[in-house]
Scaffold this active site. Sequence first.
Site, PDB file in Angstrom:
ATOM      1  CD  GLU A   1      -2.996  -0.879   2.349  1.00 20.60           C
ATOM      2  OE1 GLU A   1      -4.190  -1.448   1.999  1.00 20.60           O
ATOM      3  OE2 GLU A   1      -2.686  -0.446   3.504  1.00 20.60           O
TER       4      GLU A   1
ATOM      5  CB  CYS B   1       3.193   7.786   2.501  1.00 22.11           C
ATOM      6  SG  CYS B   1       3.634   6.455   3.801  1.00 22.11           S
TER       7      CYS B   1
ATOM      8  CB  CYS C   1       7.043  -4.557   8.848  1.00 18.22           C
ATOM      9  SG  CYS C   1       8.140  -4.033   9.827  1.00 18.22           S
TER      10      CYS C   1
ATOM     11  CB  CYS D   1       6.189  -1.240  15.991  1.00 20.61           C
ATOM     12  SG  CYS D   1       7.724  -0.991  15.576  1.00 20.61           S
TER      13      CYS D   1
ATOM     14  CB  CYS E   1       2.822  -0.207  13.436  1.00 23.33           C
ATOM     15  SG  CYS E   1       2.956  -0.187  11.731  1.00 23.33           S
TER      16      CYS E   1
ATOM     17  CB  CYS F   1       1.065   7.643  10.533  1.00 21.36           C
ATOM     18  SG  CYS F   1       2.807   6.899  11.455  1.00 21.36           S
TER      19      CYS F   1
END
Length: 367
Positions: free
Chosen positions: A107, A120, A127, A131, A134, A352
């Site tokens: 994305e 962005c 990932c 975290c 996120c 974010c």
Amino acid sequence: MTLIKFAYLCIVEKQSKLIDIRSLSLSELKDKLTAMGEQGFRAKQVFEWLWVKSCTDFDQMSNLSKSLRETLKQHFVIRAVQVKQSQISSDRTIKSSFTLYDGNIIEGVLIPTPDRMTACVSSQVGCSLTCKFCATGYMDRKRNLQPDEIYDQVVLIAKQAEEKYQQPLTNIVYMGMGEPLLNYSGMMKSVERITAPDGLNMAAKRITVSTAGIAKMIKKLGDDEVRFNLALSLHAANDKKRNEIMPINEQNSLQALAEALKYYYAKTKNAVTFEYIVFHNFNDEIQDAKELAKFCKHVPCKVNIIEYNPIALADFVNAEADKIDQFAEYLRGQGVITNVRRSRGKDIDAACGQLAIKEEDANLVAD
């Protein structure tokens, strides 16, 4: 196996027998073409089509002979990224999912503000850093993106800016899915193609690479004397709290990061941006602000306080508005340049920390 997945596998198998033309440097491309009996200057023409004009179809390279275009198709492939679908937020933010040549999906986001148009972009499929706040951190990391796949995101998002808002792209942030410094080579080569005169020719100062904090790679940025901007996702300025929400801190402590940032600044003279989400009842007290202000003394910097964007997989809550204001004012009182950033695209999960591939999309290429 679904028909869609089978089709993707067939495409991947066919393309695997061809050379990814955008993986070649200009000199490598020249060598390949001359070995095929073509004149060397043709390489520069092809290179311009690929990286200046962002062409993804050999048939559209109109100043090449038909025979050369056929030769290119027989030996090379352009693994173009495709827009799968896009959503437009009430604040004009556009989130897009992109399909890669192997069927994986990532994305990216176009963030429009009155004075800029920002892309962005993602650097990995998924990932590995986990975290806790996120959405991408709850995905598996499948692979790094190739430089051309990052480049394509920029091109496609820039096209959206032009078509939807009649404005050119002004900025790029590597803040999408993945950790850019764990795809160091791909990230650096993509920046080179984006900033090169024989690429998109965008100023490096318009690019920001965001990291969760890989100390040795921050030092490598210094060694490479990068010209783009560096942002560190900090979110806590003591190790105990940062360990809780960012497991990467266990191997990259605040002391290690401080030393790496000092080294980076000594090499580049680039100020650093610290990104800090203020979570309710976690890191929103003045004591937390004091710790952050102390950490800011290591290198010239500014702080971007970011509004938290809730995700279904985590229980974090954004701090109250007055707490955020008090936090910011304390930092400013300590001489720290501080900005409070309001989230954009929350209603379409484009803000974010919200980027993640939905289960139905992930199943497209699942084993």
